[in-house]
Design a protein around this motif. Structure first.
Motif, mmCIF file in Angstrom:
data_model
loop_
_atom_site.group_PDB
_atom_site.id
_atom_site.type_symbol
_atom_site.label_atom_id
_atom_site.label_comp_id
_atom_site.label_asym_id
_atom_site.label_seq_id
_atom_site.Cartn_x
_atom_site.Cartn_y
_atom_site.Cartn_z
ATOM 1 N N MET A 1 0.594 -1.214 -0.035
ATOM 2 C CA MET A 1 0.139 0.003 -0.031
ATOM 3 C C MET A 1 0.896 1.346 0.022
ATOM 4 S SD MET A 1 -2.891 -0.946 2.663
ATOM 5 C CE MET A 1 -4.189 0.268 2.294
ATOM 6 N N ARG A 300 -9.743 6.367 0.955
ATOM 7 C CA ARG A 300 -9.841 4.962 0.312
ATOM 8 C C ARG A 300 -11.266 4.895 -0.414
ATOM 9 N NH1 ARG A 300 -12.089 -0.325 3.500
ATOM 10 N NH2 ARG A 300 -13.796 1.195 4.130
ATOM 11 N N TRP A 303 -10.655 6.523 -3.757
ATOM 12 C CA TRP A 303 -9.632 5.690 -4.641
ATOM 13 C C TRP A 303 -10.541 4.497 -5.358
ATOM 14 C CZ3 TRP A 303 -7.996 0.667 -3.786
ATOM 15 C CH2 TRP A 303 -7.109 0.037 -4.848
ATOM 16 N N HIS A 311 -18.001 0.888 -4.613
ATOM 17 C CA HIS A 311 -17.823 1.955 -3.512
ATOM 18 C C HIS A 311 -19.011 2.305 -2.750
ATOM 19 C CE1 HIS A 311 -18.394 4.061 -7.024
ATOM 20 N NE2 HIS A 311 -19.054 5.035 -6.495
ATOM 21 N N GLU A 314 -18.393 1.510 1.143
ATOM 22 C CA GLU A 314 -17.197 2.402 1.544
ATOM 23 C C GLU A 314 -17.529 3.801 1.454
ATOM 24 O OE1 GLU A 314 -17.396 0.180 -0.770
ATOM 25 O OE2 GLU A 314 -16.089 -1.501 0.302
#
Ligand code: CAA
Length: 387
Positions: A1, A300, A303, A311, A314
Motif C-alpha cells: 500500500m 479509500r 480511490w 464503493h 465504503e
C-alpha cells in the motif's frame, strides 16, 4: 500500500489550500453573517479549474483524478463549508452523472459549460414528502408529444437559485409507485422557479431553495439514461456524492482542530498554557486521531471510485464516520476555547453549526447505516431488505 499522495495530487491540494486561505477563509465569517454565497467567487474558482477538477480536459475540466477532487473539497470546506457544498453538488451531483450516464450529445452539450463554471449545477431529488424515502417522489413527467411535461415541487435544493443546469428526478410512470417509475431529466434553470430561500442553522454561505416546476416541456434529448432508470442514476450519483460530503465534514473538523490547537498553545490559565494540561492534550489527541481515521476512510472510498470499483458501502462508511466525527470534534473545539468558543470572535461555533448538516444531507446517518447494513448482510434492495 502507498499512503503518499502523488505529485499531481499534492499540487492540486496546495492550490486549493492556498486559495482557501487567501480568498475564502478571511471572508467566511462575514458570508455566514450575511447569509449569502459570494457569487464573484465562482469566477475565481472557475479560473483555477476548481469547478471541473475531475472532469476530463476534452470536456473542459482539469482532468485530475477523483481523489484530487475530494482533496479539493476537503480544502475548500476547511476554509468555508458553504463553498465546499456548492462545488460538491455542482460537480458530484450534476456534472459527473451527465458525464457517466449521458449520450455523446448530452455530454458535449452540457458538461463543458458546467466544468468551466459557465453554468452551476443543482440536483433536484428531494421533495416535501420524499426525503429519506427518495423513491416515493411525486413530481410528475406526463407524456407530451415526443417528450414530457413536468410538474411538481422540490425542496432544499442546493444551488437551485443559480439558474444553471438542474438534474431533476420525476415520475414518468404514475402506475408504478416507488423507485421504478422514476426518470432523470436535465433542465435549464429557467424551467424551474425558486419559491423560497431556506433559513438554516449553518452553511449560510450556500444557497438552499425550494423550487416549483410548472409544466416544463422537455424533449427526449433531456432524458438522462433510460426512462424508468432515474432512481439508479440518483443512487449511483449519491454513492460518489457521499464521498464528497465526507470530505466536507473532514475539512470542517480539520479547521476546528487547527483553531483549537493554536488556541491551546497560546491561552494561559493557572500560570501555564492550557496545552500543558492533560485534559486539553487528550482532547487534541482524540481530535487528531479521529480526523486521521476519517481521512483514511474518505481517501479509500475516493480511490475505489476512481479505480472503477464498487464503493457504495465504503462511501457510506466514510460519510457516516466523518460526519459524526465532525459533529463531535467541532463541539470539542468549542470546549477547548471555552467561553471564546461560544462567541463569534472565533470560527469554532460556525464549524459546529456547519458540521451538523453533514449528518443529514446526501442521506442521513440512519440511511448510511441502512446502506452499510444491506451491503454487509447481502440485502441489495428494498424488497430483499423487507424479506
Ligand atoms: N447504485 C445503483 N443502483 C442502486 C443503488 C446504487 N447504489 N442502490 C439502489 N439501486 C437501485 C436498486 O438496484 C433498485 O433497482 P432495481 O429494482 O432495478 O434492482 C432501485 O435502485 C431501488 O433500490 P432500493 O430498493 O434499494 O430502493 P429503496 O427505496 O429501498 O431506497 C435508499 C434506498 C438507500 C433508502 C434511498 O432511498 C436513499 O438513498 N435515500 C436517501 C436519499 C438521499 O440521500 N437524498 C439526498 C438528497 S440530495 C442532497 O442532499 C444534496 C445536497 O443538498 C447536498
Amino acid at each position: 500500500m502507498v499512503f503518499d499522495l502523488s505529485a499531481d495530487q499534492r499540487e492540486i491540494q496546495a492550490l486549493a489550500r492556498d486559495f482557501g486561505e487567501a480568498e475564502i477563509a478571511p471572508n467566511a465569517g462575514e458570508w455566514d453573517r450575511q447569509h449569502g454565497f459570494p457569487r464573484e467567487l465562482l469566477g475565481k474558482l472557475a479560473d483555477l479549474g476548481l469547478l471541473g477538477v475531475c472532469i476530463p480536459e476534452e470536456y473542459g475540466g482539469a482532468g485530475a483524478d477523483f481523489l484530487s477532487y475530494i482533496i479539493v473539497l476537503e480544502e475548500l470546506s476547511r476554509a468555508d463549508a458553504g463553498v465546499g457544498v456548492t462545488v460538491a453538488v455542482h460537480t458530484s451531483a450534476v456534472t459527473l452523472p451527465i458525464l457517466t450516464f449521458g449520450t455523446d450529445e448530452q455530454r458535449s452539450r452540457f458538461v463543458p459549460p458546467l466544468a468551466r463554471g459557465e453554468a452551476i449545477g443543482a440536483f433536484a431529488l428531494t421533495e416535501p414528502e420524499a426525503g429519506s424515502d427518495a423513491g416515493s417522489l411525486r413530481t410528475a413527467a406526463g407524456p407530451d408529444g415526443d417528450g414530457w411535461r413536468i410538474t411538481g415541487a422540490k425542496q432544499w435544493i442546493t444551488n437551485g437559485s443559480f439558474g444553471g443546469t438542474v438534474l431533476l428526478f420525476a415520475r414518468t410512470d404514475p402506475d408504478t409507485p416507488g423507485p421504478k417509475g422514476v426518470s432523470a431529466f436535465i433542465l435549464d434553470g429557467d424551467q424551474v422557479r425558486v419559491t423560497r430561500e431556506e433559513e438554516k442553522l449553518g452553511l449560510n454561505s450556500s444557497s438552499t431553495v425550494d423550487l416549483v416546476i410548472e409544466g416544463a416541456e422537455v424533449g427526449r434529448d433531456r432524458l438522462l439514461h433510460e426512462e424508468g432508470k432515474g432512481f439508479t442514476v440518483a443512487m449511483a450519483t449519491l454513492d460518489g456524492g457521499r464521498i464528497g460530503i465526507a470530505a466536507q465534514a473532514l475539512g470542517i473538523a480539520q479547521a476546528a482542530y487547527d483553531v483549537a490547537r493554536e488556541y491551546a498553545l497560546q491561552r494561559r490559565q493557572f500560570g501555564k498554557r492550557i496545552a500543558d494540561f492533560q485534559a486539553i492534550q487528550w482532547k487534541l489527541a482524540d481530535m487528531a486521531t479521529e480526523i486521521d481515521a476519517a481521512r483514511l476512510l474518505v481517501y479509500r472510498a475516493a480511490w475505489l471510485k476512481q479505480e472503477g470499483r464498487p464503493h457504495t458501502e465504503e462511501g457510506a462508511k466514510a460519510k457516516l464516520f466523518a460526519s459524526e466525527m465532525a459533529r463531535r470534534q467541532t463541539a470539542e473545539a468549542i470546549q477547548v476555547l471555552g467561553g471564546y468558543g461560544y462567541t463569534k470572535e472565533f470560527p469554532a461555533e460556525r464549524y459546529y453549526r456547519d458540521a451538523k448538516i453533514t449528518e443529514i444531507y446526501e442521506g442521513t446517518s440512519e440511511i448510511q447505516r441502512l446502506v452499510i447494513a444491506r451491503s454487509i448482510l447481502g440485502l441489495r434492495s428494498r424488497e430483499l431488505a423487507q424479506g
